[in-house]
Design a protein around this motif. Structure first.
Motif, mmCIF file in Angstrom:
data_model
loop_
_atom_site.group_PDB
_atom_site.id
_atom_site.type_symbol
_atom_site.label_atom_id
_atom_site.label_comp_id
_atom_site.label_asym_id
_atom_site.label_seq_id
_atom_site.Cartn_x
_atom_site.Cartn_y
_atom_site.Cartn_z
ATOM 1 N N UNK A 3 0.873 -1.174 0.000
ATOM 2 C CA UNK A 3 0.000 0.000 0.000
ATOM 3 C C UNK A 3 0.913 1.228 0.000
ATOM 4 N N UNK A 4 0.673 2.124 -0.936
ATOM 5 C CA UNK A 4 1.480 3.346 -0.953
ATOM 6 C C UNK A 4 0.674 4.524 -1.482
ATOM 7 N N UNK A 5 1.096 5.701 -1.063
ATOM 8 C CA UNK A 5 0.487 6.930 -1.544
ATOM 9 C C UNK A 5 0.944 7.166 -2.976
ATOM 10 N N UNK A 6 0.021 7.511 -3.845
ATOM 11 C CA UNK A 6 0.360 7.789 -5.239
ATOM 12 C C UNK A 6 0.658 9.282 -5.347
ATOM 13 N N UNK A 7 1.918 9.584 -5.632
ATOM 14 C CA UNK A 7 2.332 10.978 -5.717
ATOM 15 C C UNK A 7 2.761 11.363 -7.130
ATOM 16 N N UNK A 8 3.227 10.394 -7.904
ATOM 17 C CA UNK A 8 3.620 10.659 -9.287
ATOM 18 C C UNK A 8 2.515 10.164 -10.206
ATOM 19 N N UNK A 9 1.971 11.085 -10.960
ATOM 20 C CA UNK A 9 0.840 10.768 -11.829
ATOM 21 C C UNK A 9 1.347 10.565 -13.251
ATOM 22 N N UNK A 10 0.945 9.447 -13.850
ATOM 23 C CA UNK A 10 1.242 9.222 -15.260
ATOM 24 C C UNK A 10 0.021 8.565 -15.900
ATOM 25 N N UNK A 11 0.020 8.514 -17.209
ATOM 26 C CA UNK A 11 -1.139 7.999 -17.946
ATOM 27 C C UNK A 11 -1.454 6.558 -17.581
ATOM 28 N N UNK A 12 -0.434 5.740 -17.338
ATOM 29 C CA UNK A 12 -0.657 4.330 -17.002
ATOM 30 C C UNK A 12 -1.423 4.182 -15.687
ATOM 31 N N UNK A 50 -5.694 18.813 -2.981
ATOM 32 C CA UNK A 50 -6.888 18.562 -2.173
ATOM 33 C C UNK A 50 -7.169 17.063 -2.038
ATOM 34 N N UNK A 51 -6.426 16.228 -2.756
ATOM 35 C CA UNK A 51 -6.696 14.788 -2.791
ATOM 36 C C UNK A 51 -5.599 13.971 -2.129
ATOM 37 N N UNK A 52 -6.018 12.848 -1.566
ATOM 38 C CA UNK A 52 -5.101 11.814 -1.095
ATOM 39 C C UNK A 52 -5.487 10.557 -1.869
ATOM 40 N N UNK A 64 -6.015 -2.167 -6.318
ATOM 41 C CA UNK A 64 -7.079 -1.450 -5.616
ATOM 42 C C UNK A 64 -6.608 -0.036 -5.332
ATOM 43 N N UNK A 65 -7.540 0.847 -5.072
ATOM 44 C CA UNK A 65 -7.163 2.230 -4.784
ATOM 45 C C UNK A 65 -8.202 2.880 -3.897
ATOM 46 N N UNK A 66 -7.806 3.994 -3.348
ATOM 47 C CA UNK A 66 -8.675 4.819 -2.509
ATOM 48 C C UNK A 66 -8.385 6.270 -2.860
ATOM 49 N N UNK A 67 -9.433 7.071 -3.006
ATOM 50 C CA UNK A 67 -9.267 8.499 -3.246
ATOM 51 C C UNK A 67 -10.106 9.251 -2.222
ATOM 52 N N UNK A 68 -9.460 10.135 -1.488
ATOM 53 C CA UNK A 68 -10.147 10.964 -0.501
ATOM 54 C C UNK A 68 -9.817 12.423 -0.782
ATOM 55 N N UNK A 69 -10.694 13.313 -0.322
ATOM 56 C CA UNK A 69 -10.448 14.742 -0.484
ATOM 57 C C UNK A 69 -10.389 15.402 0.893
ATOM 58 N N UNK A 70 -9.547 16.392 0.984
ATOM 59 C CA UNK A 70 -9.362 17.127 2.236
ATOM 60 C C UNK A 70 -10.538 18.068 2.463
ATOM 61 N N UNK A 71 -11.028 18.675 1.396
ATOM 62 C CA UNK A 71 -12.148 19.624 1.470
ATOM 63 C C UNK A 71 -13.171 19.265 0.404
ATOM 64 N N UNK A 122 -13.884 9.480 -1.077
ATOM 65 C CA UNK A 122 -14.730 9.503 -2.270
ATOM 66 C C UNK A 122 -14.888 8.144 -2.923
ATOM 67 N N UNK A 123 -13.782 7.461 -3.161
ATOM 68 C CA UNK A 123 -13.818 6.184 -3.867
ATOM 69 C C UNK A 123 -12.874 5.196 -3.215
ATOM 70 N N UNK A 124 -13.333 3.969 -3.110
ATOM 71 C CA UNK A 124 -12.466 2.863 -2.739
ATOM 72 C C UNK A 124 -12.907 1.695 -3.605
ATOM 73 N N UNK A 125 -11.959 1.095 -4.300
ATOM 74 C CA UNK A 125 -12.289 0.002 -5.220
ATOM 75 C C UNK A 125 -11.136 -0.990 -5.261
#
Length: 196
Positions: A3-12, A50-52, A64-71, A122-125
């Protein structure tokens, strides 16, 4: 599995997350607009401060992934912050094919603009073949640690009232039912996390 935080965004990564969203969150209103729409929304959210976003990785692939928002009050604005005209085109194209979606969408967008400021999951899948391995719980535990790093000790999550598994999952983790509301035509239960 890691499990790790996704900090580098790429198309894949964006493509993997969008495909998991389509496959696992089958009843999601956003699925009506297709993978191209989801790719843009997720790119905007993944790049936002604003996202984690957390991922469960197995051999370099997201399982699997999880997306949360701070506000949450900024969620919609961030989701459509870039490529707004193209997103609008994709939405209009879909609504022409299915005009019944328009009422749900307009009603929900008007409500979303009036939301208060609060942190929200917001999302967990998790891919079906990876379910039952405690990944959901591990993602939530990591989210709690990430929120604590920025001084947040509780948050909300909404899930369809009709989704028995999802409702049981949050209750098992100690979430308490806060309220129910209609969103995109569905009744959603909103849970508040236990303080951590």
């Amino acid at each position: 599995m890691e499990i790790q935080k996704i900090t580098k965004v790429n198309e894949e990564i964006i493509e993997q997350i969008s495909k998991i969203h389509l496959k696992v969150l089958e009843e999601s209103f956003l699925n009506n607009f297709g993978i191209e729409f989801l790719n843009i929304i997720y790119k905007n959210l993944l790049e936002s401060k604003n996202s984690i976003v957390l991922g469960s990785f197995e051999r370099g692939k997201i399982t699997g992934y999880l997306l949360a928002v701070i506000d949450y009050s900024k969620f919609l604005k961030v989701a459509v912050s870039k490529k707004l005209l193209y997103l609008t085109y994709l939405v209009i194209k879909t609504l022409i094919k299915n005009p019944k979606l328009a009422v749900k969408m307009i009603t929900s967008i008007l409500k979303a603009g009036k939301e208060d400021s609060h942190p929200e999951l917001q999302f967990i899948a998790i891919l079906p073949e990876e379910q039952g391995k405690n990944l959901g719980t591990k993602l939530i535990e990591e989210l709690n640690r990430e929120f604590l790093k920025i001084g947040i000790g509780e948050y909300f999550v909404g899930t369809k009232s009709s989704n028995e598994l999802s409702n049981k999952f949050y209750l098992k983790l100690g979430f308490k039912l806060s309220h129910t509301k209609k969103y995109f035509g569905d009744d959603l239960n909103y849970y508040k996390s236990p303080s951590f």
